[in-house]
Scaffold this active site. Structure first.
Site, PDB file in Angstrom:
ATOM      1  N   ASP A 121      29.636  31.567  50.063  1.00  0.00           N
ATOM      2  CA  ASP A 121      30.402  30.978  48.705  1.00  0.00           C
ATOM      3  C   ASP A 121      31.191  29.758  49.042  1.00  0.00           C
ATOM      4  OD1 ASP A 121      30.103  30.490  46.127  1.00  0.00           O
ATOM      5  OD2 ASP A 121      31.428  31.987  45.405  1.00  0.00           O
ATOM      6  N   LEU A 169      46.029  32.239  38.853  1.00  0.00           N
ATOM      7  CA  LEU A 169      45.616  30.988  39.417  1.00  0.00           C
ATOM      8  C   LEU A 169      44.061  30.673  39.280  1.00  0.00           C
ATOM      9  CD1 LEU A 169      47.501  31.622  42.811  1.00  0.00           C
ATOM     10  CD2 LEU A 169      48.126  29.975  41.044  1.00  0.00           C
TER      11      LEU A 169
END
Ligand SMILES: *[C@@H]1O[C@H](CO)[C@@H](O)[C@H](O)[C@H]1NC(C)=O
Ligand SMILES: *[C@@H]1O[C@H](CO)[C@@H](O)[C@H](O)[C@H]1NC(C)=O
Ligand SMILES: *[C@@H]1O[C@H](CO)[C@@H](O)[C@H](O)[C@H]1NC(C)=O
Ligand SMILES: *[C@@H]1O[C@H](CO)[C@@H](O)[C@H](O)[C@H]1NC(C)=O
Ligand SMILES: *[C@@H]1O[C@H](CO)[C@@H](O)[C@H](O)[C@H]1NC(C)=O
Ligand SMILES: *[C@@H]1O[C@H](CO)[C@@H](O)[C@H](O)[C@H]1NC(C)=O
Ligand SMILES: *[C@@H]1O[C@H](CO)[C@@H](O)[C@H](O)[C@H]1NC(C)=O
Ligand SMILES: *[C@@H]1O[C@H](CO)[C@@H](O)[C@H](O)[C@H]1NC(C)=O
Ligand SMILES: *[C@@H]1O[C@H](CO)[C@@H](O)[C@H](O)[C@H]1NC(C)=O
Ligand SMILES: *[C@@H]1O[C@H](CO)[C@@H](O)[C@H](O)[C@H]1NC(C)=O
Ligand SMILES: *[C@@H]1O[C@H](CO)[C@@H](O)[C@H](O)[C@H]1NC(C)=O
Ligand SMILES: *[C@@H]1O[C@H](CO)[C@@H](O)[C@H](O)[C@H]1NC(C)=O
Length: 832
Positions: free
Chosen positions: A645, A527
């Site tokens: 992040d 993915l």
């Protein structure tokens, strides 16, 4: 009548006495002159704990929770006692409670070198001296404050025992005489020293290790002669003037600070997000510097120096002469000689070290030889001879009787190098860490016994053939046994790990590697690829769709991985992707998440990629979801979690376009395991707040990244578009210009009519983005304020600075950690 009135009260006392120890409320933090306390069995406030310790509290301060008390303390066999300050649990009525866990933690003691017996006395004399005498009257300890007009004794909220005078000025305080521990608010300044105990059970001060501040900096030493440093932060590297006062300050954050008021001169060594509970820091008898915190039990929070050096670079990691290699201990052996020079002190406990088979003696120095250990390093290196050859180094050691080894470090494949001649040998380390930087040789001095050697030689010649046959078979047996033991050990270790896994309550499901391999069809449908590893699509046997993340590079970690997984798994929020399981098998570390059918936000917000654009309502909902998820991580979890992040690929959408944050908690998880290297700057350029450059970061770096994501969602473009003309490429610059011109509407996603229709609301959201992007992080809102601003409950700060500092990738310093590298602020204060 009277009896029936008293009965309930009587029963109340009875039922309480199971939990409460003292018979009366007790908050007695100070004392007057001419008071004597006897360490007698019948004394008040005497408590026996199930760990074998007993306390007789004298002063106690505070109610409800972990609080400081001082008094007599003993552990194990109560033959001897310390006069100590310890942390005990108290209830709301200031009574010391007896929890099943959470025994008294001693943070200071007066007489650890001279423990006293039962019936010893502590007296605050009329002359103002605090004196501890043993049962027979001999002096054990005294503050020597006679004649200093002492007015009383006070145990402060911070756990400092203070003798004050009539003007309330402090004359003597325990904080100035630290033992092996520091508590929040306490300072370690030049001239003070923490000295470890001999062992966890023998608290005598003559431990090997000490921690202090010197002119050269913050150093941890083995107290040999001369001392050998195993950790230091040189103040020169922090570049502040000498002679100023440096402190270790444990106050919510443990910091290495100068006393100057200029905060840019102070350097945070390690900081915790948790300051809500009692903490203390102890220099352990094995040289580790550990931080403990009360969390309904005393928990080790941090092992401060290990992150810098690694386990093998502790002086006693494998005892004296032991060689540490990935946590395993062995004894020095000759590669060319079958003679045994060192034996393990205890076969079953390799970490106790090795002893010489024949002791080194100075008067037989002609029989000194060296064992040559290649690629073996030492935790410290003091250059005794610079730029020399290996042979000169060895000769110098042979000539000097006190020299125990010649340690030689040279540049890779270089014949000259530096020479260190230590007079005492602690643990050696296999040079794995720095093999790429220098070659290291350890020549360990050993004594050969000429007669025995000669006799052996003779026997060997006589029975050469027989000898070799026997030799080979013995060797075979030894190898066999060794292999067996090794195998057993390894198996044991694995079993321990698995056991631990099975017994962690409240954990997400544990999968086997094979389960996940099957679920993901052998990891075929990838993915994505993130900073921490790759993600694969999968499907469990019951049809549940999952996303499996394979973590890179944390294979060795066991307990800490599980601890973190437990933390992450226990965090549930509708805007956070749920961790449903994990796998920790051999070196595989995988995390199993719920599958998010609409993939990442990245797929949806950038125009050109998708015919179908999201309308304003949907985008607003997504923005609010992200904000709520982050607010939860920052403000509502038991431990504050920084994401570090935040960017569209880490924001996932489910079938109803509910946004959820992925990868939270991973920064912390990865940090634990990769020591300092990972505490450097991380995240994704373009989303990094400017303060990353200064090295001090807070949760506001996430707020900044959120601001960038917010702008991307509103404008439908990336923070950097290479295809645009130069003045349009960097979104932040464009944003600044449009804000100055008052034309923020120009930035609204042109591919969506719906967005254009809601101009006013979108521009308002842009102002929120500007608020989040303030260069001064203190001006940025918290995420809960962002949530409220998005709901229109509060207004955006009017006084915004639109001069966003643009970032350039080249401005980001590359920092890698090595022991000779200066400790830059960003390493020292990296997130943990
Ligand atoms: C100490 O002395 C003062 C004044 O004499 C008195 O009020 C106070 O109760 C005393 N404190 C203790 C703990 O005995
Ligand atoms: C604590 O244990 C000691 C023996 O170690 C015993 O003499 C004493 O009575 C006990 N005290 C309490 C309060 O239980
Ligand atoms: C402590 O003192 C008490 C009373 O003076 C005495 O009965 C007891 O034997 C003493 N204990 C010891 C261990 O000396
Ligand atoms: C008090 O004085 C004695 C004798 O001079 C000394 O041994 C001791 O260390 C001193 N105590 C303190 C706490 O300074
Ligand atoms: C004793 O300590 C407490 C708490 O730190 C403080 O509030 C109080 O003023 C101190 N008392 C004296 C006499 O110093
Ligand atoms: C000393 O401190 C105590 C308690 O904090 C206070 O009551 C007293 O007034 C103070 N005395 C002086 C001289 O400051
Ligand atoms: C802890 O630090 C804060 C902020 O630096 C300071 O205001 C506070 O007084 C400190 N607390 C202690 C106990 O030193
Ligand atoms: C504690 O260690 C010291 C120093 O090594 C030693 O002299 C002492 O006997 C030890 N005490 C106990 C109770 O083992
Ligand atoms: C440290 O400060 C001095 C002046 O105080 C300066 O000359 C030197 O360059 C500084 N060193 C570093 C590494 O910043
Ligand atoms: C820092 O400590 C030094 C040495 O103890 C002292 O001379 C100086 O005044 C202190 N500076 C500040 C700002 O407290
Ligand atoms: C604080 O220190 C920094 C760098 O060491 C210096 O640039 C700055 O001028 C100092 N500020 C003050 C107020 O002394
Ligand atoms: C190896 O053993 C021999 C005796 O068998 C001895 O003479 C020699 O010094 C040893 N070498 C080393 C490096 O210990």
């Amino acid at each position: 009548m009277a009896l029936s009135q008293f009965l309930p009260f009587f029963f109340f006392i009875l039922s309480c006495s199971f939990h409460l120890i003292t018979s009366q409320p007790y908050d007695y933090p100070s004392a007057n002159l001419s008071t004597t306390w006897i360490n007698s069995v019948s004394a008040d406030h005497s408590v026996n704990f199930t760990d074998g310790s007993t306390i007789r509290a004298i002063l106690l301060r505070g109610t409800f929770g972990p609080k400081y008390a001082c008094g007599f303390y003993c552990n194990g066999n109560c033959d001897t006692y310390l006069f100590a300050i310890f942390i005990v649990q108290t209830n709301s009525a200031s009574r010391i409670t007896l929890p099943a866990i959470g025994f008294p933690q001693v943070v200071w003691s007066a007489n650890r070198n001279k423990p006293v017996r039962i019936n010893s006395t502590l007296e605050l004399t009329a002359q103002g001296d605090l004196v501890l005498r043993d049962a027979d009257g001999t002096l054990a300890w005294s503050t020597n404050t006679t004649g200093k007009s002492i007015a009383g004794l006070n145990l402060t909220d911070e756990g400092n025992l203070v003798l004050f005078d009539s003007k309330n000025a402090t004359v003597w305080q325990s904080f100035h005489h630290p033992t092996d521990a520091l508590v929040p608010g306490q300072r370690l300044v030049p001239g003070m020293k923490l000295t470890a105990s001999v062992s966890t059970t023998n608290w005598t001060e003559r431990g090997l290790f000490s921690l202090s501040f010197t002119d050269d900096g913050f150093v941890a030493l083995v107290e040999s002669n001369p001392p050998q440093t195993y950790f230091d932060v040189t103040i020169g590297r922090l570049n502040a003037s000498r002679g100023s006062n440096y402190v270790v300050y444990l106050n919510g954050s443990l910091a290495l600070l100068s006393n100057s008021s200029n905060s840019s001169n102070s350097q945070t060594l390690v900081s915790f997000s948790l300051a809500t509970s009692a903490q203390y820091m102890r220099l352990e008898s094995d040289g580790h510097l550990k931080v403990y915190e009360w969390q309904s039990g005393w928990t080790e929070m941090d092992d401060l120096l290990t992150g810098f050096n690694g386990e093998c670079y502790y002086p006693m990691a494998c005892g004296r002469y032991g060689i540490c290699s990935r946590g395993q201990c062995s004894c020095p052996k000759s590669s060319s000689n079958s003679t045994t020079y060192f034996r393990q002190i205890d076969d079953r406990q390799g970490n106790l070290g090795c002893s010489e088979v024949t002791r080194l003696t100075c008067n037989a120095s002609s029989n000194h030889r060296f064992l040559d250990l290649q690629d073996v390093d030492y935790f410290t290196f003091t250059t005794d001879i610079r730029n020399t050859s290996m042979n000169t180094c060895k000769d110098a050691c042979l000539r000097n009787c006190s020299c125990k080894a010649a340690l030689f470090r040279s540049g890779l494949n270089s014949s000259t190098g530096d020479c260190y001649l230590p007079s005492e040998i602690f643990s050696l380390a296999n040079n794995e860490k720095d093999k790429t930087r220098y070659d290291s040789h350890a020549f360990i001095k050993v004594q050969v016994e000429p007669e025995i050697a000669a006799a052996k030689e003779k026997r060997r010649v006589n029975g050469a053939i027989l000898g070799s046959v026997i030799g080979v078979s013995i060797l075979g047996i030894i190898v066999g046994i060794a292999v067996f033991i090794f195998w057993k050990k390894k198996r044991k270790a694995n079993e321990d790990e698995e056991d631990y896994l099975d017994h962690v309550p409240g954990m997400p499901t544990r999968f086997s590697y094979d389960d996940l391999k099957a679920a993901t069809e052998n990891f075929t449908k990838k993915l994505g690829q993130g900073g921490f590893g790759s993600v694969f699509e999968g499907c469990l046997a019951d049809g549940t769709k999952i996303a499996v993340k394979c973590l890179d590079g944390i294979g060795q970690v066991k307990a800490s991985f599980l601890a973190e997984v437990e933390t992450i798994g226990s965090i549930h929020h509708v805007n956070l992707v749920q961790l449903i399981g994990f796998c920790a098998e051999k070196s595989h570390r995988l995390l199993v998440y719920e599958c998010m059918s609409n993939g990442s936000l990245e797929k949806w917000i950038y125009h050109g990629k998708q015919e179908q654009t999201l309308d304003w309502n949907c985008r607003r909902k997504i923005i609010q979801d992200i904000a709520k998820g982050l607010a939860y991580l920052h403000e509502e979890c038991r431990q504050k979690i920084l994401h570090l992040d935040i960017k569209p690929p880490n924001i996932l959408l489910d079938e109803k376009y509910n946004a959820k944050l992925a990868d939270f908690g991973l920064s912390k998880l990865i940090d634990r395991n990769q020591s300092q290297v990972m505490t450097q700057m991380r995240g994704t350029p373009g989303y990094l707040a400017p303060e990353w450059l200064s090295g001090v970061i807070t949760e506001k770096v996430d707020v900044y990244s959120f601001g960038i994501v917010l702008l991307e969602i509103l404008s439908g473009r990336r923070h950097f578009e290479a295809s645009e003309s130069e003045d349009q490429q960097v979104m932040v610059n464009l944003f600044r210009r449009k804000a100055e011109e008052g034309k923020l509407v120009d930035l609204i996603d042109k591919h969506s009519e719906d967005m254009q229709f809601y101009k006013e609301e979108v521009v308002k959201a842009m102002q929120i983005a500007a608020w989040c992007l303030q260069s001064d992080f203190t001006k940025r809102p918290s995420m809960s304020m962002v949530v409220k601003a998005m709901e229109g409950v509060i207004d955006v700060d009017k006084d915004l600075d639109y001069s966003f500092r643009p970032q350039t990738v080249s401005a980001i310093p590359y920092i890698s950690f090595a022991d000779s590298t200066p400790l830059l602020p960003s390493i020292l204060s990296g997130p943990r």
